[in-house]
Design an enzyme around this catalytic site. Structure first.
Site, PDB file in Angstrom:
ATOM      1  N   THR A  24       1.383  -1.561   0.367  1.00  0.00           N
ATOM      2  CA  THR A  24       0.080   0.033  -0.217  1.00  0.00           C
ATOM      3  C   THR A  24       1.031   1.219   0.474  1.00  0.00           C
ATOM      4  O   THR A  24       0.725   2.173  -0.333  1.00  0.00           O
ATOM      5  CB  THR A  24      -0.930  -0.305   1.642  1.00  0.00           C
ATOM      6  OG1 THR A  24      -1.796  -1.330   2.023  1.00  0.00           O
ATOM      7  CG2 THR A  24      -1.603   1.192   1.109  1.00  0.00           C
ATOM      8  N   SER A  34       0.905  -8.018  -0.551  1.00  0.00           N
ATOM      9  CA  SER A  34       2.206  -9.073   0.524  1.00  0.00           C
ATOM     10  C   SER A  34       1.270 -10.266   0.993  1.00  0.00           C
ATOM     11  O   SER A  34       1.978 -11.506   1.640  1.00  0.00           O
ATOM     12  CB  SER A  34       2.205  -8.271   1.864  1.00  0.00           C
ATOM     13  OG  SER A  34       1.221  -8.283   2.675  1.00  0.00           O
ATOM     14  N   THR A  46       1.209  -4.862   4.268  1.00  0.00           N
ATOM     15  CA  THR A  46       0.626  -5.184   5.493  1.00  0.00           C
ATOM     16  C   THR A  46       0.372  -6.139   5.837  1.00  0.00           C
ATOM     17  O   THR A  46       0.315  -6.448   7.433  1.00  0.00           O
ATOM     18  CB  THR A  46      -0.179  -3.837   6.192  1.00  0.00           C
ATOM     19  OG1 THR A  46      -1.025  -3.651   5.624  1.00  0.00           O
ATOM     20  CG2 THR A  46       1.080  -2.407   6.436  1.00  0.00           C
TER      21      THR A  46
END
Length: 329
Positions: A12, A59, A92
């Site tokens: 992000t 991720s 994240t």
């Protein structure tokens, strides 16, 4: 000025939204170091920074082979390029897993900071630029040495061992449960610590000398009311799994069906670790499992327990030795 390398993995923090109010449908991996240096010229006043794109992935797509390659890249940057510290930008969702793997395997005492963002780079009130600035400040500080790998978002420094994502969209998503974070990078730009990680990590870790091209296969099984043994039995019969981590109820307990299946899996050579789904507290050896070689995960959450088990199985399949690793790391 300290030499700091920023290794970019997408996420992000590098994302572009469809408009400035797009907080959820954005595309990650669009912006890189060139954009950051143009938009945030203050970075050059903090340290001698160098950006390098390692990969541009969400991720959710990170695999163990990415961890191994990233570890080698960081070691090269520290030992060959003589960097004073490293910042990794990362999505994240699985940031905590990459962080803990590096925490266990990097042979260094230099600052290693992993950061990301909860809001895309193009959104109103994006947290990415501040997280990047504060991470570079931490990586350039003497205070962050010998602390292992640190997770920094929202000005807060968490140890990679305890840091976990606790909220889907809020900026204060990364927390360390009841143990709390280690310190801050504060409004004056100073890196301040109030706690030091006690568990073994980085240069002192037995795993810092690994030289593997792949890691053992470990799966996570989530327990719940009425849980069946189907998935555990499948993993046992498939004979492709080296270990199973159970995200148990309460203090790491499972249903009777799961318990029987886990005993059979253990008898077939699969290493079993009991963790907990509750988020805080230790999982201890209990009499219910006294006739098994199941390993208690201490206070590691299931995803962290999986990483430690993967690394432990590189060295040994002896459950007594692996239990010692779970107590030490």
């Amino acid at each position: 000025m300290k030499k700091i390398k920023i290794l970019e993995l997408g996420g992000t923090i590098s994302a572009k939204g469809n408009h400035r109010l797009d907080y959820k449908d954005y595309q990650s991996g669009v912006y890189d170091g060139d954009a950051f240096l143009t938009d945030i010229p203050e970075l050059k006043n903090i340290a001698d920074v160098t950006f390098e794109t390692f990969t541009r992935l969400s991720s959710t797509a990170i695999q163990p082979y990415h961890w191994l390659a990233l570890r080698k890249k960081i070691i090269h940057a520290l030992e060959v390029e003589k960097m004073d510290g490293i910042v990794v930008t990362h999505g994240t969702n699985t940031l905590e897993e990459t962080a803990y793997f590096l925490h266990l395997t990097l042979p260094t005492t230099k600052p290693i900071i992993i950061t990301g963002a909860q809001r895309p780079y193009t959104a109103f009130s994006t947290d990415g630029p501040n997280n990047l600035i504060q991470s570079i400040r931490a990586a350039a500080s003497e205070a962050a040495q010998h602390k292992g790998v640190l997770v920094l978002l929202n000005d807060e420094l968490n140890s990679a061992r305890e840091a976990t994502k606790t909220n889907t969209y809020r900026l204060e998503a990364f927390q360390s449960g009841q143990l709390g974070f280690l310190g801050y990078v504060d409004a004056d730009g100073k890196t301040i610590f109030y706690r030091t990680p006690h568990k073994t990590h980085t240069a002192a870790s037995i795993f810092s000398t690994i030289d593997n091209e792949h890691l053992p296969a470990v799966e996570i099984v989530y327990s719940y009311a009425g849980a069946t043994s189907d998935y555990i039995e499948y993993l046992t019969k498939a004979k492709k799994t080296d270990g199973i981590v159970v995200a148990g109820t309460g203090a790491g307990l499972v249903s009777p069906q799961e318990q029987r299946a886990l005993k059979a899996a253990s008898a077939s050579g699969i290493t079993i670790v009991r963790s907990s789904r509750v988020g805080n507290g230790r999982v201890l050896p209990v009499e219910l499992y006294e006739n098994t070689s199941f390993i208690a995960a201490d206070n590691l959450n299931p995803q962290k327990a999986r990483i430690l088990l993967m690394l432990s199985l590189v060295l040994t399949s002896n459950s007594t030795e692996i239990q010692h690793y779970f107590q030490e790391y």
